[in-house]
Design a protein around this motif. Structure first.
Motif, PDB file in Angstrom:
ATOM      1  N   MET A 156      52.022  79.194 -49.891  1.00  0.00           N
ATOM      2  CA  MET A 156      52.354  79.768 -51.196  1.00  0.00           C
ATOM      3  C   MET A 156      52.464  78.679 -52.261  1.00  0.00           C
ATOM      4  O   MET A 156      52.182  78.926 -53.432  1.00  0.00           O
ATOM      5  N   MET A 157      52.866  77.492 -51.874  1.00  0.00           N
ATOM      6  CA  MET A 157      52.969  76.392 -52.826  1.00  0.00           C
ATOM      7  C   MET A 157      51.592  76.022 -53.362  1.00  0.00           C
ATOM      8  O   MET A 157      51.447  75.634 -54.515  1.00  0.00           O
ATOM      9  N   GLU A 158      50.572  76.184 -52.517  1.00  0.00           N
ATOM     10  CA  GLU A 158      49.208  75.842 -52.918  1.00  0.00           C
ATOM     11  C   GLU A 158      48.662  76.777 -53.995  1.00  0.00           C
ATOM     12  O   GLU A 158      47.768  76.396 -54.741  1.00  0.00           O
ATOM     13  N   VAL A 159      49.193  77.987 -54.078  1.00  0.00           N
ATOM     14  CA  VAL A 159      48.726  78.925 -55.107  1.00  0.00           C
ATOM     15  C   VAL A 159      49.619  78.897 -56.344  1.00  0.00           C
ATOM     16  O   VAL A 159      49.426  79.679 -57.266  1.00  0.00           O
ATOM     17  N   GLY A 160      50.597  77.983 -56.360  1.00  0.00           N
ATOM     18  CA  GLY A 160      51.444  77.855 -57.537  1.00  0.00           C
ATOM     19  C   GLY A 160      52.652  78.769 -57.544  1.00  0.00           C
ATOM     20  O   GLY A 160      53.077  79.247 -58.598  1.00  0.00           O
ATOM     21  N   TRP A 161      53.233  79.018 -56.393  1.00  0.00           N
ATOM     22  CA  TRP A 161      54.381  79.913 -56.231  1.00  0.00           C
ATOM     23  C   TRP A 161      55.421  79.735 -57.328  1.00  0.00           C
ATOM     24  O   TRP A 161      55.806  80.688 -57.990  1.00  0.00           O
ATOM     25  N   ASP A 162      55.893  78.499 -57.520  1.00  0.00           N
ATOM     26  CA  ASP A 162      56.955  78.254 -58.508  1.00  0.00           C
ATOM     27  C   ASP A 162      56.525  78.641 -59.919  1.00  0.00           C
ATOM     28  O   ASP A 162      57.331  79.158 -60.692  1.00  0.00           O
ATOM     29  N   ASP A 163      55.277  78.383 -60.256  1.00  0.00           N
ATOM     30  CA  ASP A 163      54.788  78.728 -61.602  1.00  0.00           C
ATOM     31  C   ASP A 163      54.898  80.221 -61.860  1.00  0.00           C
ATOM     32  O   ASP A 163      55.195  80.642 -62.977  1.00  0.00           O
TER      33      ASP A 163
END
Length: 146
Positions: free
Chosen positions: A89-96
């Motif tokens: 999920m971090m690779e798809v920009g989860w935090d953004d």
């Protein structure tokens, strides 16, 4: 807070999604839970319509994320069914997206439960959709926990 709604047709499920979207605010996260075929995508279509999105909504199963930006708020539609590791999920920009100016709607959110714990207080709503064949083919019990 917990509410339970009975849906007797797909239109009922769509309508509940629509109504929830009308009250949605930036930063809200909707965690959709339920087995295959319970109506998560029907709910999502209603939610998108409630935001004023007219684009055709489909499950993003093979792309993880679909962005819809034409409505009252942007909709970030995740389907994490095929996620092997929550770190993906971090690779798809989860935090953004979680901290963005739109609404996140996450199908199969139970598969990334650790990440769900990061969502700010008051922003997460869990929507569980369940079938009960004894009450009819299209019957759904929809539980919303905020």
């Amino acid at each position: 807070m917990k509410t339970v709604t009975e849906a007797f047709t797909p239109d009922d499920t769509f309508r509940l999604g629509f109504q929830m979207a009308e009250k949605a605010a930036p930063g809200d996260v909707i965690a959709l839970l339920g087995d295959l075929g319970v109506g998560k995508t029907v709910f999502t279509k209603g939610f998108a319509a409630g935001l004023g999105i007219q684009e055709d909504i489909s499950s993003p199963t093979f792309t993880i994320l679909q962005l819809y930006e034409e409505g009252r708020l942007p909709l970030y539609h995740f389907d994490v069914y095929r996620i092997g590791d929550p770190e993906e999920m971090m690779e798809v920009g989860w935090d953004d997206y979680i901290y963005g100016n739109g609404v996140c709607l996450i199908e199969w959110a139970n598969l990334i439960e650790d990440l769900m714990e990061e969502i700010p207080d008051g922003k997460l709503k869990r929507v569980t959709i369940e079938k009960n064949p004894k009450k009819g083919f299209d019957y759904r019990k929809i539980t919303v926990e905020a």
